[in-house]
Design an enzyme around this catalytic site. Structure first.
Site, PDB file in Angstrom:
ATOM      1  N   LYS A 111      -7.926 -27.486 -43.307  1.00 32.03           N
ATOM      2  CA  LYS A 111      -6.682 -26.734 -43.465  1.00 32.03           C
ATOM      3  C   LYS A 111      -6.375 -26.454 -44.925  1.00 32.03           C
ATOM      4  O   LYS A 111      -5.839 -25.397 -45.260  1.00 32.03           O
ATOM      5  CB  LYS A 111      -5.519 -27.473 -42.800  1.00 32.03           C
ATOM      6  CG  LYS A 111      -5.634 -27.461 -41.285  1.00 32.03           C
ATOM      7  CD  LYS A 111      -4.342 -27.801 -40.585  1.00 32.03           C
ATOM      8  CE  LYS A 111      -4.507 -27.609 -39.072  1.00 32.03           C
ATOM      9  NZ  LYS A 111      -3.432 -28.230 -38.302  1.00 32.03           N
ATOM     10  N   LYS A 193     -13.112 -24.005 -28.309  1.00 37.26           N
ATOM     11  CA  LYS A 193     -12.120 -24.756 -27.567  1.00 37.26           C
ATOM     12  C   LYS A 193     -10.893 -23.875 -27.352  1.00 37.26           C
ATOM     13  O   LYS A 193     -10.499 -23.121 -28.241  1.00 37.26           O
ATOM     14  CB  LYS A 193     -11.735 -25.993 -28.385  1.00 37.26           C
ATOM     15  CG  LYS A 193     -10.660 -26.848 -27.763  1.00 37.26           C
ATOM     16  CD  LYS A 193     -10.389 -28.082 -28.605  1.00 37.26           C
ATOM     17  CE  LYS A 193      -9.137 -28.781 -28.099  1.00 37.26           C
ATOM     18  NZ  LYS A 193      -8.829 -30.003 -28.822  1.00 37.26           N
ATOM     19  N   LYS A 196      -4.324 -21.751 -28.819  1.00 35.21           N
ATOM     20  CA  LYS A 196      -3.381 -20.645 -28.923  1.00 35.21           C
ATOM     21  C   LYS A 196      -3.711 -19.730 -30.110  1.00 35.21           C
ATOM     22  O   LYS A 196      -3.651 -18.513 -30.004  1.00 35.21           O
ATOM     23  CB  LYS A 196      -1.973 -21.214 -29.069  1.00 35.21           C
ATOM     24  CG  LYS A 196      -0.874 -20.186 -28.836  1.00 35.21           C
ATOM     25  CD  LYS A 196       0.489 -20.822 -29.008  1.00 35.21           C
ATOM     26  CE  LYS A 196       1.539 -19.757 -29.262  1.00 35.21           C
ATOM     27  NZ  LYS A 196       2.167 -19.265 -28.057  1.00 35.21           N
TER      28      LYS A 196
END
Ligand code: TRP
Length: 334
Positions: A111, A193, A196
């Site tokens: 991230k 996977k 959203k």
């Protein structure tokens, strides 16, 4: 009875990946364990924090979980920020958390690479997660495999705190992972996977028509170019979804027709969409009822937070005492 804690971020609507991978497991666990389940909104501000939608996403997540069978009579279900002790314990735990370990977390590395200015909260995220678990002195934590490293760090933190302040007893149990039912659900792209942010999901509250629109273009066995090519169900993600949503007879029928090239992928998908809609219909109905009574949902969350706080305050008082803080003579509990 073993005690369980788990958390889910308020990403808005639950999708079938969350539902099959985590939520169904939570619903089963609440029958035989003492469970604390939280919507972890404090974690959600470490990513892009959209203040305008956070409240809505939190309520929608609560509605989705309650509609899926999370039962406030069988577990303690609450919103993390309603129990301020999470943030307080997190601060106390920073003193026993090695910086090097935080920097080594794969999620942090991933991230932080994607952003120019890295908020300290992104680095501290796993300490807050450890605080969530340790605040209730939970023994077991159902998580997906992407959270195993964070859980390992929670154990390191518990161990260090116990060694330094436990006075010879393991005040914090070392929390163990419960991986069993956390299955990895592949998205409709047949690749990553279900998530959203990748747009490869089906929401559990979508209408039969919306479900069909999502399933229709889903990726299947790439070797089936035309209807006449025999397929291999084992490599097809639509078949994998049949196994979760269709009755056993249908599943074997689907596999046979695919191998024998008796029908096309579109026929197979139509059956899947119908079965998925049927399985999700009662959840959608319950969600509609909950949505019509949002005051009721807020009251459930308030009650859950009150119950969680009783436990949270007790742990925190003990932690502060063992860490040598001057006890507060203020109103009881603080
Ligand atoms: N980090 C977890 C996730 O993204 C969510 C989470 C926060 C959590 N606190 C937790 C999970 C404590 C288990 C226990 O999935």
């Amino acid at each position: 009875m073993p005690r369980i804690f788990s958390g889910i971020q308020p990403s808005g609507d639950l999708h079938i990946g969350n539902w099959l991978g985590a939520v169904q497991n939570w619903v089963a666990l609440q029958e035989r364990h003492e469970c604390f389940f939280a919507i972890v909104d404090l974690h959600a501000i470490t990513g892009q924090h959209d203040a305008a939608t956070l409240e809505r996403r939190t309520l929608d997540m609560a509605i989705g979980l309650l509609a899926s069978g999370i039962d406030p009579a069988r577990c303690t279900f609450f919103v993390q920020s309603h129990v301020p002790e999470h943030a307080e314990l997190m601060w106390l735990l920073t003193s026993v958390t090695p910086l090097g370990e935080l920097e080594r977390m794969t999620q942090f590395k991933d991230k932080s690479q994607r952003t120019e200015s890295i908020p300290a909260g992104l680095l501290a995220y796993p300490i807050l997660m450890a605080a969530d678990i340790l605040l209730y002195r939970a023994d077991q934590v159902p998580v997906g495999d992407d959270q195993l490293q964070h859980l390992e760090l929670a154990r390191v933190i518990a161990r260090r705190w116990n060694a330094e302040f436990g006075g010879g007893v393991d005040f914090f149990p070392e929390p163990q992972s419960l991986l069993t039912a956390a299955r990895r659900i592949v998205g409709l792209d047949g690749q990553a996977k279900m998530s959203k942010s990748l747009g490869n999901t089906v929401g559990i509250l979508e209408s039969p028509e919306e479900i069909w629109q999502k399933i229709r273009p889903a990726v299947t066995d790439p070797a089936r170019v035309t209807k006449k090519d025999p397929g291999t169900p084992e490599v097809c993600n639509v078949y994998a979804l049949h196994r979760h949503f269709s009755p056993p007879d249908t599943v074997s029928d689907v596999a046979r027709k695919c191998r024998a090239a008796e029908w096309g992928c579109i026929d197979c998908k139509r059956v899947l969409a119908e079965n998925m809609a049927a399985v999700l219909a009662p959840i959608r109905e319950r969600a509609e009822a909950l949505r019509a009574d949002e005051g009721g949902v807020r009251a459930i969350l308030a009650d859950g937070a009150n119950r969680a706080r009783v436990e949270a305050r007790r742990t925190l008082a003990e932690v502060k005492a063992r860490m040598g803080f001057l006890p507060s003579e203020g109103p009881p509990g603080r």
